[in-house]
Structures are given as structure tokens and as C-alpha cells.
Design an enzyme around this catalytic site. Structure first.
Site, PDB file in Angstrom:
ATOM      1  N   ASN A  14      34.197  36.879  24.467  1.00 35.86           N
ATOM      2  CA  ASN A  14      33.549  35.963  25.423  1.00 35.86           C
ATOM      3  C   ASN A  14      32.033  36.135  25.414  1.00 35.86           C
ATOM      4  O   ASN A  14      31.297  35.158  25.534  1.00 35.86           O
ATOM      5  CB  ASN A  14      34.118  36.159  26.831  1.00 35.86           C
ATOM      6  CG  ASN A  14      35.432  35.439  27.012  1.00 35.86           C
ATOM      7  OD1 ASN A  14      35.476  34.228  27.185  1.00 35.86           O
ATOM      8  ND2 ASN A  14      36.533  36.175  26.924  1.00 35.86           N
ATOM      9  N   MET A  90      36.635  45.568  32.863  1.00 34.56           N
ATOM     10  CA  MET A  90      37.906  45.987  33.447  1.00 34.56           C
ATOM     11  C   MET A  90      37.732  47.001  34.586  1.00 34.56           C
ATOM     12  O   MET A  90      38.342  48.077  34.562  1.00 34.56           O
ATOM     13  CB  MET A  90      38.800  46.571  32.349  1.00 34.56           C
ATOM     14  CG  MET A  90      39.157  45.539  31.307  1.00 34.56           C
ATOM     15  SD  MET A  90      39.828  44.043  32.066  1.00 34.56           S
ATOM     16  CE  MET A  90      40.594  43.291  30.666  1.00 34.56           C
ATOM     17  N   ILE A  93      34.491  45.541  41.044  1.00 33.89           N
ATOM     18  CA  ILE A  93      33.090  45.604  41.472  1.00 33.89           C
ATOM     19  C   ILE A  93      33.058  46.184  42.890  1.00 33.89           C
ATOM     20  O   ILE A  93      33.817  45.770  43.768  1.00 33.89           O
ATOM     21  CB  ILE A  93      32.474  44.182  41.440  1.00 33.89           C
ATOM     22  CG1 ILE A  93      32.491  43.616  40.016  1.00 33.89           C
ATOM     23  CG2 ILE A  93      31.058  44.185  42.015  1.00 33.89           C
ATOM     24  CD1 ILE A  93      31.634  44.344  38.999  1.00 33.89           C
ATOM     25  N   ASN A 107      33.611  35.895  37.542  1.00 26.94           N
ATOM     26  CA  ASN A 107      34.550  36.550  36.627  1.00 26.94           C
ATOM     27  C   ASN A 107      35.415  35.504  35.915  1.00 26.94           C
ATOM     28  O   ASN A 107      35.669  34.434  36.451  1.00 26.94           O
ATOM     29  CB  ASN A 107      35.462  37.495  37.433  1.00 26.94           C
ATOM     30  CG  ASN A 107      36.461  38.235  36.563  1.00 26.94           C
ATOM     31  OD1 ASN A 107      36.125  38.693  35.467  1.00 26.94           O
ATOM     32  ND2 ASN A 107      37.691  38.361  37.032  1.00 26.94           N
ATOM     33  N   HIS A 109      39.268  35.189  34.233  1.00 25.39           N
ATOM     34  CA  HIS A 109      40.548  35.904  34.252  1.00 25.39           C
ATOM     35  C   HIS A 109      41.584  35.078  33.489  1.00 25.39           C
ATOM     36  O   HIS A 109      41.686  33.861  33.691  1.00 25.39           O
ATOM     37  CB  HIS A 109      40.996  36.133  35.699  1.00 25.39           C
ATOM     38  CG  HIS A 109      42.250  36.936  35.788  1.00 25.39           C
ATOM     39  ND1 HIS A 109      42.268  38.305  35.619  1.00 25.39           N
ATOM     40  CD2 HIS A 109      43.532  36.550  35.997  1.00 25.39           C
ATOM     41  CE1 HIS A 109      43.514  38.732  35.724  1.00 25.39           C
ATOM     42  NE2 HIS A 109      44.301  37.697  35.948  1.00 25.39           N
TER      43      HIS A 109
END
Ligand code: GAR
Length: 195
Positions: A14, A90, A93, A107, A109
Site C-alpha cells: 500500500n 499492526m 494507536i 486506517n 482494513h
């Protein structure tokens, strides 16, 4: 150009997709910093090849999450970072980062949240036998994959597909959805600032 940071722990496909979209001029951002909690992760090699400044650290070498997050915040502020995009980071936060970047942490997911939060979302969906899964981009809050959803895209899981096929299909969507969402958010942010 808005300065952004990417956070990653693994392969970094990504990160690669976002960096390529930035280089192509389709994402209006400068990637000012890559933050990585695994110094040996492949994403560190990608960052070097892409010329992205990187800060890697080993959480175990700090007294607490608070301590390493305080150092991350310092690095982010020194680099002038305004938004954080988690790309396979992973780790939950914690309050220090959330306080410094409230509503500015996003984020991606690999499931249609709120289904299959947490680790190995693709494996969870595959094992559950669902016929549709997908990708979610959402704001980060203190929970595990629980913040407000920004966008989602679905992937069909047809019979005969292996777990690997599903992963490939999901990642293909991630690599176009995430740069698009980042562009939308940063464009809106710019418009708000100039209003
Ligand atoms: C991506 O599929 C991302 O959605 C997932 O980790 C992968 C990282 O791949 N994130 C999570 O599961 C977060 N809970 P990459 O390192 O190749 O970008």
C-alpha cells in the site's frame, strides 16, 4: 502540498501504491515520513528505493507505548506532518498519538467493517465462508478498527477461490481505493483552509 506520514509494519504494497500515485501527481501530498515498528520489514527497503524518509523503531526498547508514541509525535512534528495514513501498521494507536492527531489518522482494513476486525481479517472472512468481503477506509479512534467509516468497496468470494486469490483481489482494490480516499480527504482539507 500537504505533508503526510505513512505507518506500516510489513510488506508495504500500500505504501508503494500511494507513493506511485503521489509521484504520478494524482495524490496532492508529500510523503514526509514513513513510520515503521519493524526495522526489518520489507517496507523499509521500499522506502529507501522510493526516497521516502523513514523512522523505524523497536517498541520493546521503550518503557511504554506512551514513550515510543511521544517520540513518533516529535518526529512527525519535526517533519511538518498533518495527516497520518496507516498502511498495514499492526499496532493499536494509543492516546499520545490520538491526542496529537485527532481526526487526522486514517486506517485501511481488509474487510467490510464492522465485520472481521483485528488480525488476519482476510483469513477470518475466508474461514467464515462469506461470499462478499472487501476493504474499509476509516478514521482511527481508540478502538480496534472501530472509527467512523469513510469509504468501502466489496469483493466477491466465489467458490473455488483460495485464500491467496481473495488476498490478491482485496489488495488490488486497496491499491486504488486508498490513494483515491487520500486525495478526497486532502482536497476537502485544502478547500476548508482556503474558505
Ligand atoms: C493490508 O491488506 C491492510 O489492509 C492490512 O494489512 C495489509 C498490509 O499490506 N491492514 C490491517 O489488517 C490492519 N488491521 P501491505 O504491507 O502490503 O500494504
Amino acid at each position: 502540498m500537504t505533508k503526510i506520514a505513512l505507518f506500516a509494519s510489513g510488506s508495504g504494497s500500500n505504501v508503494q501504491a500511494i507513493a506511485e500515485a503521489v509521484a504520478a501527481g494524482s495524490v496532492p501530498a508529500e510523503i514526509a515520513l514513513l513510520v515503521c515498528d519493524k526495522p526489518d520489514a520489507y517496507v523499509m527497503k521500499r522506502a529507501e528505493a522510493l526516497g521516502i524518509p523513514a523512522f523505524s523503531f523497536q517498541p520493546k526498547q521503550y518503557e511504554s507505548k506512551q514513550a515510543f508514541e511521544a517520540e513518533i509525535v516529535e518526529q512527525l512534528q519535526t517533519s511538518g506532518v498533518e495527516f497520518i495514513f496507516l498502511a498495514g501498521y499492526m499496532r493499536l494507536i494509543g492516546p499520545v498519538l490520538l491526542a496529537a492527531y485527532r481526526n487526522r489518522i486514517v486506517n485501511i482494513h481488509p474487510s467490510l467493517l464492522p465485520a472481521f476486525p483485528g488480525k488476519d481479517a482476510i483469513g477470518q472472512a475466508f474461514d467464515a465462508g462469506v461470499k462478499v468481503s472487501g476493504v474499509t477506509v476509516h478514521f482511527v479512534d481508540e478502538g480496534m478498527d472501530t472509527g467512523p467509516i469513510i469509504d468501502q468497496e466489496c469483493v466477491r468470494i466465489d467458490s473455488g477461490m483460495t485464500r491467496d486469490d481473495v488476498q490478491k483481489a482485496i489488495q488490488k482494490i486497496e491499491h486504488s481505493l486508498y490513494p483515491n480516499v487520500i486525495t478526497k480527504l486532502l482536497t476537502e482539507h485544502r478547500e476548508e483552509q482556503t474558505r
